[in-house]
Motif scaffolding. Structure first.
Motif, PDB file in Angstrom:
ATOM      1  N   GLY A  78       3.793  12.077  -3.537  1.00  0.00           N
ATOM      2  CA  GLY A  78       2.863  11.508  -2.563  1.00  0.00           C
ATOM      3  C   GLY A  78       3.509  11.263  -1.207  1.00  0.00           C
ATOM      4  N   VAL A 124       4.229  10.989   2.495  1.00  0.00           N
ATOM      5  CA  VAL A 124       3.366  10.836   3.670  1.00  0.00           C
ATOM      6  C   VAL A 124       4.044  11.366   4.924  1.00  0.00           C
ATOM      7  CG1 VAL A 124       2.219   9.166   5.179  1.00  0.00           C
ATOM      8  CG2 VAL A 124       2.156   8.861   2.687  1.00  0.00           C
ATOM      9  N   ARG A 160       2.213   3.973   9.509  1.00  0.00           N
ATOM     10  CA  ARG A 160       2.336   4.818   8.321  1.00  0.00           C
ATOM     11  C   ARG A 160       2.032   4.055   7.032  1.00  0.00           C
ATOM     12  NH1 ARG A 160       3.499  10.527   8.666  1.00  0.00           N
ATOM     13  NH2 ARG A 160       4.599  10.879  10.624  1.00  0.00           N
ATOM     14  N   ALA A 197       2.777   7.512  -0.508  1.00  0.00           N
ATOM     15  CA  ALA A 197       1.553   6.813  -0.910  1.00  0.00           C
ATOM     16  C   ALA A 197       1.862   5.935  -2.122  1.00  0.00           C
ATOM     17  CB  ALA A 197       0.464   7.817  -1.257  1.00  0.00           C
ATOM     18  N   LYS A 198       1.087   4.883  -2.305  1.00  0.00           N
ATOM     19  CA  LYS A 198       1.316   3.980  -3.434  1.00  0.00           C
ATOM     20  C   LYS A 198       1.069   4.720  -4.744  1.00  0.00           C
ATOM     21  CE  LYS A 198       0.036  -0.508  -5.331  1.00  0.00           C
ATOM     22  NZ  LYS A 198      -0.807  -1.726  -5.173  1.00  0.00           N
ATOM     23  N   GLY A 205       0.036   1.528   6.702  1.00  0.00           N
ATOM     24  CA  GLY A 205      -1.292   0.927   6.700  1.00  0.00           C
ATOM     25  C   GLY A 205      -1.333  -0.492   7.200  1.00  0.00           C
ATOM     26  N   HIS A 210       0.807  -1.222   0.000  1.00  0.00           N
ATOM     27  CA  HIS A 210       0.000   0.000   0.000  1.00  0.00           C
ATOM     28  C   HIS A 210       0.836   1.266   0.000  1.00  0.00           C
ATOM     29  CE1 HIS A 210      -3.344  -2.665   0.796  1.00  0.00           C
ATOM     30  NE2 HIS A 210      -2.737  -3.124   1.880  1.00  0.00           N
ATOM     31  N   SER A 211       2.142   1.158  -0.212  1.00  0.00           N
ATOM     32  CA  SER A 211       2.989   2.347  -0.143  1.00  0.00           C
ATOM     33  C   SER A 211       4.351   2.071  -0.758  1.00  0.00           C
ATOM     34  CB  SER A 211       3.159   2.793   1.319  1.00  0.00           C
ATOM     35  OG  SER A 211       3.765   1.747   2.074  1.00  0.00           O
TER      36      SER A 211
END
Length: 505
Positions: free
Chosen positions: A472, A474, A493, A440-441, A495, A423-424
């Motif tokens: 993206g 985070v 972080r 972020a992915k 997820g 997911h990232s």
């Protein structure tokens, strides 16, 4: 006390002293004072005492000895900090100066002559009035040429012998003191110099930091205490246990040293307590070893002044007492060492080809599949660990391994690793003092990787030209002192559900 020697509060005449457990109750003409047992043992009825009454039992006192005529009329009990290196006084005789910490009696420092340090710390029999010819080597029954391993073995045998013979506690303390001094390279060097020249300058062990009782004279201004004799000294100490990476150990001829600036810890090791049959060549490939040794023992406070940014700053460390140190090693340690040594040899065998790969990684990120293909073209064995292309000696494998087992793909780039997680995306420099960057992915992984390679961490942190938004970004996860904290925050972080019971290093 003479009028010029009066400290900040009034002195009281000692009337009686009664031991009460670990303390003593000292009756004075102004009431009762609770004093730790050892500092109280040097007082006598008729002495005048000026206590620091900020705590009970008291942590400091000045006293005038009236009961018996002595050259050293005054006693001081208190806590010292850093002790300087030996230097000559006006008469050319060496002395050290000890800072007095948290004094409420206006005493700022102790001036301690060389012979006082020598008599207390370097004499083999100061507790028992032993003859002058008895040496620390004689206490342990070893030769002055003994190796560090010989010293530890001799200490263990001597301790077993003394305990089996129901010897007095003083003899056990004497053996332990001898070993702790001789097992420390700098202190042993001082001691060996004393055996040749009794007037040679000596170090105050571990640089100070502890509680002492000394006799001498207080200067007229009341800020300096001139010591004639050290009566008692107890260093600040505590129990510590942690796992030390073998890659941080300096392997020397016959001994090894572990220093950790993050933990502020120093440990001296010998082949008896760390039985790995090392030699100094290990320092060439130790950074490839991921194993850790368990260290546990009593650590005493120490410190040195460092010149930084135009000013002197006190850096405090802790040093393990050799006599109270235990070391545990993983069951597969020899397998890990053999693998690391073999990896180092293979790096040498294929050095030119590996350098060509590293030059390319300076320009562009490559994932595991692309690196494996490049290795085949250059004749590098297919089982070569591609992680090592970007690996540096001070990198910590813990951070890499935690991310690797969660990743779907890994890109190597310069001294970094880019992990593709479910997911990232995560950018990692597995080194203390750095941080893990979480993104972020992205919709296109390769586009993200090349965009990341075209910027810098400073640009991302400051969002120059909106690069953090485009990538993206985070946030960062600092490595910090405890890897468990890093792992918990990382999971949050990226997820992933945080299982606090399993977040262990």
């Amino acid at each position: 006390m003479a009028e010029g020697n009066q400290p900040s509060t009034r002195s009281h005449r000692v009337r009686a002293i009664r031991v009460d457990g670990q303390n003593a109750r000292c009756t004075t003409d102004a009431g009762e004072i609770l004093i730790p047992r050892v500092p109280a043992s040097y007082l006598r009825p008729g002495d005048d005492i000026n206590p620091n009454a900020a705590s009970s039992p008291i942590a400091e006192y000045l006293a005038t000895q009236n009961a018996v005529l002595r050259k050293a009329r005054h006693l001081y009990f208190g806590r010292i900090g850093y002790v300087t290196q030996p230097k000559p006084d006006r008469r050319g005789e060496p002395f050290v100066r000890a800072e007095v910490r948290e004094s409420r009696l206006a005493v700022a420092c102790l001036n301690i002559p060389n012979d006082a340090v020598r008599s207390y710390f370097y004499s083999a029999g100061h507790d028992r009035n032993e003859p002058n010819h008895l040496t620390h080597y004689g206490v342990l029954r070893v030769a002055p040429t003994s190796t560090p391993a010989d010293l530890r073995l001799a200490y263990r045998m001597r301790r077993v012998e003394l305990e089996a013979g129901d010897s007095a506690a003083a003899e056990l303390r004497q053996a332990e003191r001898a070993f702790n001094l001789l097992a420390h390279p700098e202190l042993r060097s001082c001691y060996d110099a004393l055996l040749v020249d009794p007037a040679a300058p000596v170090l105050f062990p571990y640089g100070g930091f502890g509680r002492c009782v000394v006799s001498g004279e207080l200067a007229g201004d009341g800020s300096t205490f001139f010591v004639r004799r050290i009566l008692s000294y107890l260093p600040d100490h505590r129990q510590r246990a942690f796992r030390a990476p073998l890659r941080r150990i300096d392997f020397l001829a016959g001994r090894a040293v572990y220093r950790d600036s993050r933990r502020k810890a120093e440990v001296h090791l010998d082949p008896t307590i760390l039985p790995l049959a090392w030699d100094p060549t290990w320092n060439q490939w130790k950074h490839l070893v991921g194993s850790k040794a368990g260290l546990s023992g009593t650590f005493v406070a120490s410190g040195k002044y460092r010149h930084n940014a135009g000013e002197w700053q006190l850096v405090q460390w802790e040093t393990a007492l050799p006599s109270r140190l235990t070391v545990s090693l993983p069951s597969d340690i020899h397998v890990a060492l053999a693998a690391a040594k073999r990896a180092h040899q293979r790096l040498g065998e294929h050095y030119d080809s590996i350098q060509r790969v590293r030059v390319r990684l300076e320009r562009e990120p490559l994932d595991e599949e692309a690196l494996s293909a490049l290795c085949r073209q250059l004749g590098i064995p297919s089982d070569f660990n591609v992680m090592q292309f970007c690996w540096k000696p001070d990198y910590d494998p813990y951070y890499y391994q935690q991310l690797k087992k969660r990743s779907q793909n890994v890109y190597s780039f310069r001294g970094e690793y880019l992990f593709q997680l479910p997911h990232s995306m995560v950018a990692e420099i597995p080194q203390l003092g750095n941080a893990t960057y979480v993104f972020a992915k992205p919709p296109d992984i390769r586009e993200f990787v090349h965009a990341y390679a075209a910027t810098s961490r400073d640009d991302i942190r400051r969002n120059r030209a909106n690069v953090a938004d485009r990538l993206g970004f985070v946030g960062r996860v600092m490595h910090g002192k405890d890897p468990r904290h890093w792992l918990r925050e990382l999971k949050s972080r990226v997820g992933e559900t945080v299982d606090y019971a399993l977040s262990t290093p």
